[in-house]
Each structure stands twice: as structure tokens, then as C-alpha cells.
Design a protein around this motif. Structure first.
Motif, PDB file in Angstrom:
ATOM      1  N   ILE A  79       0.855  -1.184   0.000  1.00 18.66           N
ATOM      2  CA  ILE A  79       0.000   0.000   0.000  1.00 18.66           C
ATOM      3  C   ILE A  79       0.891   1.235   0.000  1.00 18.66           C
ATOM      4  N   LEU A  94      -6.090   3.963   7.625  1.00 19.72           N
ATOM      5  CA  LEU A  94      -6.281   3.013   6.535  1.00 19.72           C
ATOM      6  C   LEU A  94      -7.327   2.003   6.966  1.00 19.72           C
ATOM      7  N   ILE A  96      -9.692  -1.258   5.665  1.00 16.42           N
ATOM      8  CA  ILE A  96      -9.892  -2.322   4.677  1.00 16.42           C
ATOM      9  C   ILE A  96     -11.273  -2.894   4.964  1.00 16.42           C
ATOM     10  N   ASP A  97     -12.258  -2.467   4.197  1.00  8.59           N
ATOM     11  CA  ASP A  97     -13.658  -2.616   4.570  1.00  8.59           C
ATOM     12  C   ASP A  97     -14.059  -4.042   4.923  1.00  8.59           C
ATOM     13  N   VAL A 124      -5.184  -8.750   3.189  1.00  4.38           N
ATOM     14  CA  VAL A 124      -6.522  -8.496   2.633  1.00  4.38           C
ATOM     15  C   VAL A 124      -7.268  -9.814   2.594  1.00  4.38           C
ATOM     16  N   THR A 128     -12.403  -6.245  -1.772  1.00  3.76           N
ATOM     17  CA  THR A 128     -12.809  -5.189  -0.859  1.00  3.76           C
ATOM     18  C   THR A 128     -12.459  -3.796  -1.353  1.00  3.76           C
ATOM     19  N   MET A 130     -10.846  -0.317  -0.136  1.00  7.87           N
ATOM     20  CA  MET A 130      -9.978   0.247   0.893  1.00  7.87           C
ATOM     21  C   MET A 130     -10.218   1.747   0.934  1.00  7.87           C
ATOM     22  N   LYS A 145     -10.320   6.214  -2.138  1.00  9.94           N
ATOM     23  CA  LYS A 145     -10.792   4.827  -2.125  1.00  9.94           C
ATOM     24  C   LYS A 145     -10.177   4.051  -3.271  1.00  9.94           C
ATOM     25  N   SER A 234      -4.595  -6.456  10.596  1.00 11.87           N
ATOM     26  CA  SER A 234      -4.449  -6.364   9.139  1.00 11.87           C
ATOM     27  C   SER A 234      -3.026  -6.023   8.698  1.00 11.87           C
TER      28      SER A 234
END
Length: 275
Positions: A79, A94, A96-97, A124, A128, A130, A145, A234
Motif C-alpha cells: 500500500i 487506513l 480495509i472494509d 486483505v 474489498t 480500501m 478509495k 491487518s
């Protein structure tokens, strides 16, 4: 106060406790078939749990989020957060949904920080969205996003025993790019730590390895803070963080702690700003 990962919604109406992490893959299966509306509804609930009723406006200048569209390794997804207007940035989060713990990390910047570019590696767990949410110095929130295709990163095995993964835990190294007068210095911090997610199965005992991850990291130049990171499950194992700072010739101090009470410190000699 930053919520704990057990409080974050996995999806509308679903939450996950630490004890239930091992059952997460079966309990929750968001994926590629989700509609934009479903993803947006999930983000709205996550955003409310983290930021309350504060307005989050889209931006294409204050923060940019760069991630691979399809990850080569879901347990090590690179990232890059770009925040060129460093005088306006107070912090960045940050999210990560669709990870079991969506709130991956928050970086709060100090006076010695250069925010132009921040890099890290994350897990991850599913296809998804982010979100990178910056807080500006005037207290406003802005977000960028990106959608990422990856799956299984939070439960991916380490490829070694737990004992091997924990050898040398807390060891740190730091590399610096060449310093140029009047310009920030780029640094790479590497920390030995398995960052167990709680979803990984011990290949010998067939039990789930308890979650053990770095939950706080503070980096300073002398008595000036560069950043404090609050992390969760995460963050990838053996964290690597690239960041910029304003050199003043003083040592770089790093203090790390994890959720099981481990703590480590180390000092590094920084390049001279006159080199």
C-alpha cells in the motif's frame, strides 16, 4: 478513543469478537458479487463506528491510495499513501472494509514528519474497498478509495511453526536513502514480528494461533515525533514501513509494543542533513 477491532462491523448487522476470529471465514463471505450499493452501505457503517457523525469528503489531492488491483499475495499487499501537502495533514487512517478488523492502522504525524509518501504491507481477506481517511490540521476529514481483489490474507499460514515465526521478535533494522541538504530523508523500518491475526491455524496442533500483533509504534527524531502508528491484525507479518522525515542530525528512536504486552526499543543513527 480508537475502538478495538472487536467492535468494528464486518457487514451490516454483523460483528466479530476476538474469540470468534477462527470462525470468521465461515461466518462471513462478502465477495466479488457485492454491488456498489452494498459496499457503500458497509463503508457507511464502518465510517460511523470509527469517525462518528463527522463528514468525510472525497479528495484527489490531499491523499492518494495506491494498491494493486489484484494482489499477488493476499498476506503481503503493498500500500502507498501519498499526502503531498504535509503542512495540512495531521493523521491518516487506513480502512480495509471487508477485513475481519477493518481498521488496519492509524498514523498520527508529528513535527518531524514528511507525509509525502508512506508505504506499508497489509493483509486483505476478501475482495474489498480500501479507504484512506486523512484528518487535516483544521479537523476536517477527507478520503480516497480503491478496490482490491484478494482473498484469504488474514488466515494465510506463515509457512513455519509459531516458534520459528517468533524467533527474534522485536528485532529492528532501518535503512536510509541518501540525504540531500534541505530535503526530507526517506527511511525504511523493518520489524521482526509475526503479527499473528488469530485466524491462522497452527499446522502441528491444528488449533488457531492466538492473535499477537504490534498495536503501537512510535518513531521520533530526537525529541520530535515523526509518527505514532496504532495497528491491528491487518498489518502484515514482519512489518515494513517506508516513511519520510526532516533530519536534524539526531538519532531516530523507535518504540514498539504488541497486544500481548511485548515492548521493544531501538535507536538508529540518522544521516546528517548536511551530507
Amino acid at each position: 478513543m480508537r475502538p478495538t477491532f472487536a467492535a468494528f462491523p464486518l457487514a451490516v448487522g454483523l460483528t466479530l469478537s476476538a474469540a470468534a476470529l477462527g470462525a470468521a471465514p465461515a461466518a462471513y463471505a462478502a465477495g466479488a458479487s457485492d454491488t456498489d450499493q452494498e459496499r457503500n452501505a458497509r463503508w457507511q457503517e464502518i465510517a460511523k463506528s470509527i469517525f462518528g457523525d463527522r463528514t468525510i469528503s472525497p479528495t484527489d489531492t490531499l491523499v492518494k491510495l495506491d494498491a494493486p488491483k489484484r494482489a499477488e499475495d493476499a498476506a503481503l499487499v503493498p500500500i502507498t499513501l501519498t499526502m503531498p501537502d504535509r503542512d495540512k495533514i495531521k493523521a491518516v487512517s487506513l480502512i480495509i472494509d471487508d477485513n475481519p478488523a477493518p481498521y488496519a492502522a492509524k498514523f498520527e504525524f508529528g513535527p518531524a514528519a514528511d507525509t509525502n509518501e508512506l508505504k506499508l504491507r497489509v493483509r486483505v481477506n476478501n475482495y474489498t474497498d480500501m479507504h484512506a481517511v486523512v484528518e487535516t490540521t483544521d479537523g476536517k476529514l477527507y478520503e480516497a478509495k480503491q478496490f482490491v481483489k484478494a482473498s484469504g490474507g488474514c488466515s494465510a499460514p506463515m509457512g513455519m511453526s509459531d516458534e520459528e515465526a517468533m524467533k527474534g521478535m522485536g528485532d529492528m533494522r532501518m535503512k536510509f536513502a541518501d540525504a540531500q541538504p534541505g530535503k526530507p530523508v526517506e527511511a525504511t523500518l523493518m520489524i521482526r514480528h509475526p503479527n499473528f491475526s488469530g485466524m491462522q491455524m497452527n499446522q502441528v496442533t491444528r488449533d488457531y494461533t492466538p492473535a499477537r500483533y504490534i498495536d503501537k509504534l512510535t518513531v521520533s527524531a530526537g525529541d520530535q515525533k515523526i509518527f505514532t502508528m496504532t495497528g491491528d491484525i491487518s498489518i502484515a507479518s514482519n512489518p515494513v514501513i517506508n516513511f519520510g522525515f526532516k533530519p536534524d542530525g539526531k538519532p531516530i528512536q523507535v518504540a514498539a509494543s504488541d497486544n500481548q504486552g511485548g515492548s521493544w526499543t531501538k535507536s538508529f543513527t540518522a544521516p546528517s542533513p548536511t551530507n
